[in-house]
Motif scaffolding. Sequence first.
Motif, PDB file in Angstrom:
ATOM      1  N   PRO A   1       0.842  -1.199   0.000  1.00  0.00           N
ATOM      2  CA  PRO A   1       0.000   0.000   0.000  1.00  0.00           C
ATOM      3  C   PRO A   1       0.877   1.249   0.000  1.00  0.00           C
ATOM      4  O   PRO A   1       2.058   1.198   0.362  1.00  0.00           O
ATOM      5  N   LEU A   2       0.285   2.346  -0.391  1.00  0.00           N
ATOM      6  CA  LEU A   2       1.016   3.603  -0.458  1.00  0.00           C
ATOM      7  C   LEU A   2       0.741   4.478   0.757  1.00  0.00           C
ATOM      8  O   LEU A   2      -0.394   4.563   1.224  1.00  0.00           O
ATOM      9  N   ALA A   3       1.782   5.141   1.222  1.00  0.00           N
ATOM     10  CA  ALA A   3       1.668   6.240   2.183  1.00  0.00           C
ATOM     11  C   ALA A   3       2.145   7.463   1.409  1.00  0.00           C
ATOM     12  O   ALA A   3       3.284   7.505   0.938  1.00  0.00           O
ATOM     13  N   VAL A   4       1.260   8.448   1.245  1.00  0.00           N
ATOM     14  CA  VAL A   4       1.542   9.596   0.394  1.00  0.00           C
ATOM     15  C   VAL A   4       1.768  10.822   1.283  1.00  0.00           C
ATOM     16  O   VAL A   4       0.897  11.182   2.081  1.00  0.00           O
ATOM     17  N   PHE A   5       2.930  11.448   1.117  1.00  0.00           N
ATOM     18  CA  PHE A   5       3.320  12.579   1.953  1.00  0.00           C
ATOM     19  C   PHE A   5       3.472  13.854   1.146  1.00  0.00           C
ATOM     20  O   PHE A   5       4.128  13.862   0.101  1.00  0.00           O
ATOM     21  N   ASP A   6       2.894  14.923   1.668  1.00  0.00           N
ATOM     22  CA  ASP A   6       3.149  16.272   1.186  1.00  0.00           C
ATOM     23  C   ASP A   6       4.565  16.642   1.648  1.00  0.00           C
ATOM     24  O   ASP A   6       5.137  15.983   2.518  1.00  0.00           O
ATOM     25  N   LEU A   7       5.126  17.709   1.086  1.00  0.00           N
ATOM     26  CA  LEU A   7       6.455  18.154   1.491  1.00  0.00           C
ATOM     27  C   LEU A   7       6.424  19.392   2.373  1.00  0.00           C
ATOM     28  O   LEU A   7       6.814  19.357   3.532  1.00  0.00           O
ATOM     29  N   ASP A   8       5.988  20.516   1.806  1.00  0.00           N
ATOM     30  CA  ASP A   8       6.076  21.800   2.502  1.00  0.00           C
ATOM     31  C   ASP A   8       5.153  21.843   3.715  1.00  0.00           C
ATOM     32  O   ASP A   8       3.943  21.638   3.610  1.00  0.00           O
ATOM     33  N   ASN A   9       5.753  22.079   4.865  1.00  0.00           N
ATOM     34  CA  ASN A   9       5.089  22.139   6.167  1.00  0.00           C
ATOM     35  C   ASN A   9       4.501  20.805   6.620  1.00  0.00           C
ATOM     36  O   ASN A   9       3.701  20.757   7.546  1.00  0.00           O
ATOM     37  N   THR A  10       4.929  19.731   5.966  1.00  0.00           N
ATOM     38  CA  THR A  10       4.617  18.377   6.412  1.00  0.00           C
ATOM     39  C   THR A  10       5.926  17.660   6.738  1.00  0.00           C
ATOM     40  O   THR A  10       6.093  17.127   7.822  1.00  0.00           O
ATOM     41  N   LEU A  11       6.857  17.704   5.795  1.00  0.00           N
ATOM     42  CA  LEU A  11       8.196  17.148   6.006  1.00  0.00           C
ATOM     43  C   LEU A  11       9.249  18.244   6.104  1.00  0.00           C
ATOM     44  O   LEU A  11      10.256  18.082   6.785  1.00  0.00           O
ATOM     45  N   ALA A  12       9.026  19.342   5.398  1.00  0.00           N
ATOM     46  CA  ALA A  12       9.988  20.442   5.320  1.00  0.00           C
ATOM     47  C   ALA A  12       9.415  21.699   5.955  1.00  0.00           C
ATOM     48  O   ALA A  12       8.288  22.093   5.646  1.00  0.00           O
ATOM     49  N   ASP A  13      10.184  22.317   6.829  1.00  0.00           N
ATOM     50  CA  ASP A  13       9.756  23.541   7.509  1.00  0.00           C
ATOM     51  C   ASP A  13      10.063  24.738   6.613  1.00  0.00           C
ATOM     52  O   ASP A  13      11.223  25.082   6.383  1.00  0.00           O
ATOM     53  N   THR A  14       9.005  25.383   6.125  1.00  0.00           N
ATOM     54  CA  THR A  14       9.170  26.496   5.183  1.00  0.00           C
ATOM     55  C   THR A  14       9.184  27.863   5.863  1.00  0.00           C
ATOM     56  O   THR A  14       9.235  28.884   5.173  1.00  0.00           O
ATOM     57  N   ALA A  15       9.173  27.899   7.184  1.00  0.00           N
ATOM     58  CA  ALA A  15       9.045  29.180   7.900  1.00  0.00           C
ATOM     59  C   ALA A  15      10.107  30.189   7.474  1.00  0.00           C
ATOM     60  O   ALA A  15       9.810  31.380   7.325  1.00  0.00           O
ATOM     61  N   HIS A  16      11.341  29.734   7.242  1.00  0.00           N
ATOM     62  CA  HIS A  16      12.434  30.652   6.905  1.00  0.00           C
ATOM     63  C   HIS A  16      12.261  31.305   5.533  1.00  0.00           C
ATOM     64  O   HIS A  16      12.921  32.300   5.244  1.00  0.00           O
ATOM     65  N   ARG A  17      11.364  30.766   4.701  1.00  0.00           N
ATOM     66  CA  ARG A  17      11.191  31.352   3.368  1.00  0.00           C
ATOM     67  C   ARG A  17       9.812  31.975   3.138  1.00  0.00           C
ATOM     68  O   ARG A  17       9.502  32.418   2.038  1.00  0.00           O
ATOM     69  N   GLN A  18       9.002  32.036   4.195  1.00  0.00           N
ATOM     70  CA  GLN A  18       7.672  32.626   4.062  1.00  0.00           C
ATOM     71  C   GLN A  18       7.709  34.090   3.642  1.00  0.00           C
ATOM     72  O   GLN A  18       6.809  34.578   2.971  1.00  0.00           O
ATOM     73  N   HIS A  19       8.769  34.789   4.048  1.00  0.00           N
ATOM     74  CA  HIS A  19       8.850  36.223   3.740  1.00  0.00           C
ATOM     75  C   HIS A  19       8.798  36.492   2.237  1.00  0.00           C
ATOM     76  O   HIS A  19       8.358  37.561   1.812  1.00  0.00           O
TER      77      HIS A  19
END
Length: 163
Positions: free
Chosen positions: A8-26
């Motif tokens: 079976p598949l486990a499907v993962f998003d990246l941004d703000n699920t695996l990767a913290d995008t806070a530093h690039r929100q600006h």
Amino acid sequence: MTDSNDRPLAVFDLDNTLADTAHRQHFLERKPRDWDGFFAAAPHDPPLAEGVALALESAQECEVRYLTGRPERCRRDTLDWLAAHGLPEGRVYMRRNDDRRPARRTKLETLRRLARTHEIRVLVDDDELVCGDAERAGFTVVRARWSAPSAALKVAQEREGRT
């Protein structure tokens, strides 16, 4: 229909699920939004421990796949980031560079296509609209609530079809 040889598949998003995008929100908080800057900074995203742990745990029983709203032009950086942070190998589904549809539409379309040939055990995503639509379509969802929500990213995902 499921191929009995496939896990079976486990499907993962990246941004703000695996990767913290806070530093690039600006890059998204200015007018006009700086999409090139936003995506160029992605290789420097710190991993989100909760998401990474869930992906590693899921890989015990499932084939891990990644479903992101990032454009195709970010593929090399994305693959390098996944490998650098020890995430399970798995196919990465990205939006076409010119696709500006909302993330909930593009992601649900990909999930439905995958579900024709695979059992999808779980979708893990931080976008409430994606999660809600996926649940209504019959998918099991884990809401990634371990990162700080970003209003600018939410607008980007839904109205601008950028991530």
